[in-house]
Design an enzyme around this catalytic site. Structure first.
Site, PDB file in Angstrom:
ATOM      1  N   ARG A  53      -7.268  25.398 -57.655  1.00  0.00           N
ATOM      2  CA  ARG A  53      -6.056  25.737 -56.916  1.00  0.00           C
ATOM      3  C   ARG A  53      -6.089  24.954 -55.614  1.00  0.00           C
ATOM      4  NH1 ARG A  53      -8.706  26.570 -53.142  1.00  0.00           N
ATOM      5  NH2 ARG A  53      -6.904  27.410 -52.102  1.00  0.00           N
ATOM      6  N   GLY A  54      -5.026  25.086 -54.819  1.00  0.00           N
ATOM      7  CA  GLY A  54      -4.897  24.233 -53.640  1.00  0.00           C
ATOM      8  C   GLY A  54      -4.086  23.013 -54.061  1.00  0.00           C
ATOM      9  N   ASP A 243       1.709  23.582 -49.236  1.00  0.00           N
ATOM     10  CA  ASP A 243       1.912  23.249 -50.648  1.00  0.00           C
ATOM     11  C   ASP A 243       3.140  22.373 -50.856  1.00  0.00           C
ATOM     12  OD1 ASP A 243       0.196  25.792 -50.748  1.00  0.00           O
ATOM     13  OD2 ASP A 243       0.143  24.971 -52.790  1.00  0.00           O
ATOM     14  N   ASN A 253       3.538  27.516 -47.507  1.00  0.00           N
ATOM     15  CA  ASN A 253       2.085  27.696 -47.647  1.00  0.00           C
ATOM     16  C   ASN A 253       1.846  29.142 -48.074  1.00  0.00           C
ATOM     17  OD1 ASN A 253      -0.592  26.519 -47.415  1.00  0.00           O
ATOM     18  ND2 ASN A 253      -0.913  27.905 -45.691  1.00  0.00           N
ATOM     19  N   LYS A 254       0.594  29.473 -48.278  1.00  0.00           N
ATOM     20  CA  LYS A 254       0.214  30.795 -48.787  1.00  0.00           C
ATOM     21  C   LYS A 254       0.914  31.925 -48.029  1.00  0.00           C
ATOM     22  CE  LYS A 254      -1.848  31.442 -51.583  1.00  0.00           C
ATOM     23  NZ  LYS A 254      -1.170  31.612 -52.880  1.00  0.00           N
TER      24      LYS A 254
HETATM   25  O1  MRU Z   1      -2.438  29.765 -54.359  1.00  0.00           O
HETATM   26  P1  MRU Z   1      -3.333  28.688 -53.837  1.00  0.00           P
HETATM   27  O2  MRU Z   1      -4.756  29.128 -53.644  1.00  0.00           O
HETATM   28  O3  MRU Z   1      -3.234  27.431 -54.665  1.00  0.00           O
HETATM   29  O4  MRU Z   1      -2.753  28.351 -52.397  1.00  0.00           O
HETATM   30  C1  MRU Z   1      -3.377  27.364 -51.620  1.00  0.00           C
HETATM   31  C2  MRU Z   1      -2.746  27.202 -50.295  1.00  0.00           C
HETATM   32  O5  MRU Z   1      -1.825  27.893 -49.920  1.00  0.00           O
HETATM   33  C3  MRU Z   1      -3.261  26.071 -49.462  1.00  0.00           C
HETATM   34  O6  MRU Z   1      -3.137  26.377 -48.099  1.00  0.00           O
HETATM   35  C4  MRU Z   1      -2.430  24.816 -49.756  1.00  0.00           C
HETATM   36  O7  MRU Z   1      -2.461  24.529 -51.113  1.00  0.00           O
HETATM   37  C5  MRU Z   1      -2.889  23.651 -48.988  1.00  0.00           C
HETATM   38  S1  MRU Z   1      -4.384  23.024 -49.692  1.00  0.00           S
HETATM   39  C6  MRU Z   1      -5.036  21.740 -48.867  1.00  0.00           C
END
Ligand code: MRU
Length: 359
Positions: A53-54, A243, A253-254
């Site tokens: 993920r990320g 994202d 973002n998250k």
């Molecule tokens: O749901 P996830 O764990 O994929 O979410 C990740 C995030 O929100 C990160 O902050 C984002 O992907 C940036 S990663 C460098």
């Protein structure tokens, strides 16, 4: 980055030359398990189930997913199907679409028999480019931490981050955490407030894990703590990932990032977003049309953790029958963002700021 002194990336080609290996992030921080991806379905499952993920790592895995698919069916229809399957895994991180476009660009002009080798080569290149991009983000961002260290005459600089935008979210280094690692490696006294990041706890389980493995001092806090810390003068700057960044500088973002940005604004705390070019969605003018992923309600009503006997279990934390909603991302408007830390330098979070760096 290192785990127990051994350097790792989050994804790498398998020794057999026809697979890809990943760290299964659903098992962290309690176990370091390597999973081998051998088919398109393996790659799609790894992204959808969040073994990886990320945003940047989702893109890199999708690139390998296309390569794995080419082994099964390298026809035009096979390529189109692979891209459709992978594109459907997670909706918000635009790096996924970016990586699929990159793969199509390289593969479409080729004869089917040349596609598998070319796909593995491009996937490996995308990974190498991501590492270099994140390293540069770190080099540009470290000056921000250095400036606070100077202002504080060497006293510890406190950075707050949300979710995991460290090396586990990319191929290596991370985006938001790359400046932190570089500051730490330069001997600057830095400490990170780690938002636990409910419901999946990427902060408590992944950010804390990777900071700890590198020796960076950090403290996990419940998600609602940031505002209090900022009021108390305990946060010098926030750095988060994204994202999807739209052409006007809005960032998805998250979930919970927006509330941190509001608290930062109210308290005069700098709020930086670190991002690679592959996270910019030039097709969207602003954040209103970013697709926001909604995940299974069970991620909210249940939690996974380690029992005293060392086994890992998932337990309910809500009454059975209560409805739960699981919005995975929110949008922070550009006006709340102090600046973007990119591989091309630091810029204002606006259309003009982005255009200056990415003409
Ligand atoms: O749901 P996830 O764990 O994929 O979410 C990740 C995030 O929100 C990160 O902050 C984002 O992907 C940036 S990663 C460098």
């Amino acid at each position: 980055m290192n785990i127990d002194g051994k350097p790792y990336r989050t994804i790498w080609p398998g020794a057999d030359g026809v697979s890809a290996e990943i760290i299964d992030q659903t098992k962290l921080p309690f176990a370091l398990e390597i999973v081998s991806l051998r088919t398109l379905q393996d790659a799609a499952h790894a992204i959808a189930s969040m073994q990886v993920r990320g945003a940047p790592l989702i893109g890199a895995t999708a690139a390998y997913g296309v390569a794995l698919a080419m082994r099964e069916d390298a026809s035009g229809a096979g390529l189109a199907r692979a891209c459709d399957v992978l594109a459907a895994t997670r909706p918000t991180a635009v790096n996924l679409r970016w990586a699929l476009d990159e793969m199509r660009k390289v593969l479409e002009p080729l004869a089917p028999e040349a596609r598998t080798a070319a796909a593995f080569a491009r996937a490996a290149e995308i990974c190498d480019e991501d590492v270099e991009t994140c390293r540069k983000i770190g080099e540009h961002g470290v000056g921000l931490i250095e400036a606070h260290a100077e202002r504080k005459r060497g006293e510890t600089v406190n950075v707050l981050t949300h979710c995991n935008a460290g090396w586990l979210a990319t191929v290596d280094w991370g985006t938001a955490l790359a400046p932190v690692y570089m500051a730490f490696d330069k001997g600057i006294s830095v400490h990170v407030w780690v938002d636990e990041t409910r419901p999946r706890n990427q902060g408590a389980s992944l950010t804390a894990f990777e900071l700890g493995a590198h020796g960076v001092p950090h403290t996990i806090v419940a998600d609602n703590t940031g505002g209090h810390l900022m009021q108390a003068g305990l946060v010098d700057l926030c750095i988060v990932g994204t994202d999807r960044t739209t052409a006007n500088g809005d960032v998805a973002n998250k979930i919970g990032t927006y509330l941190k940005a509001l608290a930062a604004k109210d308290n005069g705390v700098q709020f930086f977003v670190a991002l690679p070019h592959s996270t910019i969605d030039w097709t969207l003018d602003d954040g209103r049309n970013i697709p926001i992923e909604q995940r299974d309600a069970s991620e909210v009503t249940h939690m996974t953790g380690q029992l005293p006997d060392g086994s890992v279990a998932t337990v309910a934390i809500a009454p059975p029958g209560s409805a739960a909603a699981n919005y995975a991302f929110d949008v922070t408007p550009a006006r709340l963002v102090t600046g973007f830390i990119t591989e091309r330098g630091i810029t204002v979070a606006s259309r003009e700021g982005l255009s200056l760096l990415y003409s």
